[in-house]
Design an enzyme around this catalytic site. Structure first.
Site, mmCIF file in Angstrom:
data_model
loop_
_atom_site.group_PDB
_atom_site.id
_atom_site.type_symbol
_atom_site.label_atom_id
_atom_site.label_comp_id
_atom_site.label_asym_id
_atom_site.label_seq_id
_atom_site.Cartn_x
_atom_site.Cartn_y
_atom_site.Cartn_z
ATOM 1 N N SER A 5 0.847 -1.283 -0.086
ATOM 2 C CA SER A 5 -0.040 0.050 -0.058
ATOM 3 C C SER A 5 0.717 1.247 -0.041
ATOM 4 C CB SER A 5 -0.935 -0.043 1.228
ATOM 5 O OG SER A 5 -1.981 -0.993 1.153
ATOM 6 N N HIS A 24 -4.421 -1.655 -4.954
ATOM 7 C CA HIS A 24 -4.378 -3.011 -5.363
ATOM 8 C C HIS A 24 -5.460 -4.054 -4.996
ATOM 9 C CE1 HIS A 24 -3.702 -3.917 -1.281
ATOM 10 N NE2 HIS A 24 -2.847 -2.871 -1.280
HETATM 11 MG MG MG Z 1 -4.631 1.762 3.300
HETATM 12 ZN ZN ZN Z 2 -3.089 -4.969 2.524
#
Ligand code: MG
Ligand code: ZN
Length: 361
Positions: free
Chosen positions: A83, A299
């Site tokens: 992230s 993602h």
């Molecule tokens: Mg986050």
């Molecule tokens: Zn994650």
């Protein structure tokens, strides 16, 4: 004499016609983009949205977008991004190493869309259900070689002029291992500091540090209520007072956590909750006419398939293929002036490039 009067009348008619058509054209085809609201569903793939559409008995706000594209999420070093690298690609337009915030591999800092917006006199804000120091919100504000240096990331908030931030993170600001308490520093920089959602929502301050949980807010199903959509509405209300415009990032942080836990209930519930925040952004954008709303993910998480379902019963059966992130493309939804730029398949970094260009930064 007659001839020259006629000539000047004709000229002025031509000029006024020209002025008229050009102004109509401008407002009809490309209204000025003053504001961008970027909503990131952490870990939100197409399966999350499909499942939410089936489970809900009402139409979702996801269905209000008319321009949809796909973002490729690979990081500089890994096919499967984390992230931090995913957030930095969106916030700053740079593919970087997993785990790093706002720095290239040589340790040099680069500026995020939020920082560029500040430089140009726009108001800025962040809303997240995780702590505001967590990787995704931190991607817009922090320059650190590790996403896990939460207390250092909290200090980075004091190096910006962000107008409003709402999320968890009380411990990283006021209950720190180094003994520093950032309360007075925030006050000195003009913030009203609020430590409950009610205090944030009832505030009339124009600059708010809203820290609503010691670290992360709980799952929506575990008592968070409408924190995300109400905070989003409040942030829009405050930021939209700046005639120069604003940039706001809103994160549905915990869709990702449902994915990691292979927890069907929470991954869908968090997507439905995120949809409510999307609704607040779209309602404002519809009225305003100068606001571009973009919804995407950093993602996908969980490798989710929909392996069963029932439209009448509004039920689905999810199958998870991993406890981690996956490398599949994620959808990008856009609404408002400039939305047509978000169709197609492109790298996650180009979302930053498009936002920067459209805001004229
Ligand atoms: Mg986050
Ligand atoms: Zn994650």
């Amino acid at each position: 004499m007659k001839k020259s009067v006629l000539y000047s009348i004709t000229l002025s008619i031509i000029f006024s016609l020209f002025a008229c058509t050009s102004s109509v054209k401008k407002s009809d085809t490309s209204p000025e983009i003053k504001n961008i609201i970027l909503l990131i569903g952490d870990g939100m793939g197409l399966a999350n949205v499909s499942a939410a559409l089936t489970v809900s008995s009402e139409p979702l706000n996801f269905e209000r977008f008319n321009f949809i594209g796909f973002s490729r999420t690979q990081s500089l070093t890994d096919y499967i991004t984390d992230s931090a690298a995913g957030g930095i690609a969106l916030s700053s337009g740079v593919k970087t190493k997993n785990g790093v915030l706002g720095q290239n591999t040589s340790g040099n800092n680069f500026r995020s869309i939020l920082e560029l917006a500040e430089d140009n006199g726009l108001s800025t804000g962040i809303v997240s259900t995780s702590s505001v120091t967590h990787a995704t919100p931190a991607s817009f504000i922090s320059h650190n070689n590790s996403r896990y240096n939460y207390e250092e990331i909290a200090l980075d908030f004091l190096k910006t002029d962000i107008d409003i931030f709402i999320g968890g993170g009380i411990d990283h600001f006021f209950n720190r291992s180094d003994g520093l308490n950032l309360w007075d520093s925030l006050i000195a920089r003009g913030y009203e500091v609020d430590t409950t959602l009610d205090a944030v929502l009832s505030s009339s301050a124009s600059k708010i540090a809203g820290l609503t949980a010691s670290v992360h807010n709980p799952y929506q199903s575990k008592g968070r209520g409408d924190m995300l959509s109400k905070s989003s509405e409040k942030a829009i209300d405050i930021l939209s007072k700046n005639p120069a415009g604003f940039f706001l990032m809103i994160e549905g942080s915990q869709i990702d956590w449902g994915g990691h836990a292979n927890d069907q209930l929470n991954t869908i519930q968090e997507t439905l909750d995120f949809d409510k925040a999307i609704g607040k952004a779209l309602d404002f954008a519809e009225k305003d006419g100068h606001t571009l709303v973009i919804v995407t993910a950093d993602h996908e998480t969980g490798g989710i398939s929909i392996t069963g379902g029932n439209e009448e019963l509004h039920s689905v059966e999810l199958t998870f293929s991993t406890k981690g992130h996956t490398g599949i493309m994620v959808p990008v939804y856009a609404f408002g002036p400039g939305a047509e730029n978000f169709g197609g398949i492109y790298e996650n970094t180009s979302i930053f490039d498009k936002m920067k260009k459209l805001l004229g930064l």
